[in-house]
Design an enzyme around this catalytic site. Structure first.
Site, PDB file in Angstrom:
ATOM      1  N   MET A   1     -14.830 -29.818  -9.414  1.00  0.00           N
ATOM      2  CA  MET A   1     -13.436 -30.615  -9.134  1.00  0.00           C
ATOM      3  C   MET A   1     -12.487 -29.408  -8.717  1.00  0.00           C
ATOM      4  SD  MET A   1     -11.504 -32.316 -12.130  1.00  0.00           S
ATOM      5  CE  MET A   1     -11.313 -31.266 -13.465  1.00  0.00           C
ATOM      6  N   CYS A   2     -12.447 -28.201  -9.064  1.00  0.00           N
ATOM      7  CA  CYS A   2     -11.751 -26.986  -8.479  1.00  0.00           C
ATOM      8  C   CYS A   2     -10.166 -27.306  -8.347  1.00  0.00           C
ATOM      9  CB  CYS A   2     -12.255 -26.516  -7.281  1.00  0.00           C
ATOM     10  SG  CYS A   2     -13.977 -26.255  -7.190  1.00  0.00           S
ATOM     11  N   GLY A   3      -9.504 -26.402  -8.348  1.00  0.00           N
ATOM     12  CA  GLY A   3      -7.752 -26.464  -8.172  1.00  0.00           C
ATOM     13  C   GLY A   3      -7.476 -25.371  -7.104  1.00  0.00           C
TER      14      GLY A   3
END
Length: 295
Positions: A1-3
């Site tokens: 997902m990561c931000g």
């Protein structure tokens, strides 16, 4: 997902606060990927500097500093936890970097250039930021990433940002399906990708295009035909900041712009505490559209 987060400051008044603003933005994105985090800060330019990392800094960095002083008394080393920033004359950079690979094989070069410093490690964004004192860092722009590993192990090597060229780095949310083919193409061009992460391949691809004479915007535009997969990129260079989403744009992204800055976040909540955000122009970047700003 990561931000992903990014902040490009148009005026000097906010530069002392760059590290603090980016840190708060990144911490807000923690639940999008809590296994590792990193940040690239573009500060006051110097002749040349290398950011290096060691898993055994208490042993390696004293020996490294002594070795560097033997090479050139003007070279300095500034340690920050597992990383260190080596400041040196630009004309010595190539020889010193090559010698490091032989004399300090466990040392990783995170990035190099005149202005860029990269700090990344396994752990939560808050903990990583505290370890490196990111809140106290000043600069003109920076990008950050908190990772949920999907294609490679949870390691420092797999953490973002990735840098494959001077003062250039990239953070990525998504996945590339043709990264192995691109690795072979890049290898033929003399560009090495050291990690298993497909995001480093994307960074190296942009380095290749910019070596051929493209500016950041043109390199990102070329990626739309050459990079297959789904992705949101935020890229930093010595003077610029760019954003690109793939043609499907399935990963969330928000941009905000005021007279003082341009900010990027994977979600709007990463931007809500920025000064003047209530009067900013806020929008979702269009698919397959290059956005970039330069000083």
């Amino acid at each position: 997902m990561c931000g992903i987060v990014g902040l490009f400051l148009k005026t000097e008044t906010l530069r002392p606060r760059l590290g603090g603003l980016l840190t708060d933005m990144l911490i807000t994105m923690t639940d999008r990927g809590p296994d590792s985090a990193g940040i690239a800060v573009y500060g006051a330019p110097q002749d040349h500097k290398l950011t290096v990392q060691s898993d055994t800094p208490d042993t390696v960095f004293p020996a490294l500093e002594h070795w560097l002083q033997e090479q050139d008394a003007t070279i300095t080393l500034r340690r920050l936890d597992t990383h260190a920033v080596v400041s040196l004359p630009a004309e010595r950079a190539g020889a010193i970097r090559a010698a490091l690979a032989g004399d300090f094989p466990g040392l990783r070069v995170m990035g190099s250039g005149k202005a860029m410093e990269i700090f990344k490690e396994v752990g939560l964004p808050r903990d990583v930021a505290d370890r490196f004192g990111l809140r106290e860092m000043a600069g003109s722009h920076g990008i950050g990433h908190t990772r949920m590993a999907t294609e490679s192990a949870v390691t420092t090597d797999g953490a973002h940002p990735f840098s494959t060229g001077p003062d250039q780095c990239l953070v990525h949310n998504g996945s590339l399906s043709n990264h192995n083919g691109l690795r072979r193409t890049l290898a033929r061009e003399g560009i090495t990708v050291s990690s298993q992460n497909d995001s480093e391949v994307a960074a190296a691809y942009l380095t290749w295009k910019m070596r051929e004479g493209a500016n950041l915007g043109q390199a990102l535009e070329a990626g739309l035909s050459d990079l297959d997969g789904f992705y949101t990129f935020v890229v930093g260079t010595e003077t610029g900041f760019g954003v690109l989403r793939d043609p499907v744009a399935c990963k969330p992204a928000v941009l905000a712009e005021t007279e003082d800055y341009v900010a990027f976040g994977s979600e709007y909540r990463a931007l809500v505490d920025l000064p003047g955000i209530d009067t900013a122009r806020v929008w979702e970047p269009e698919p397959a559209t290059v956005y970039f700003w330069e000083r």
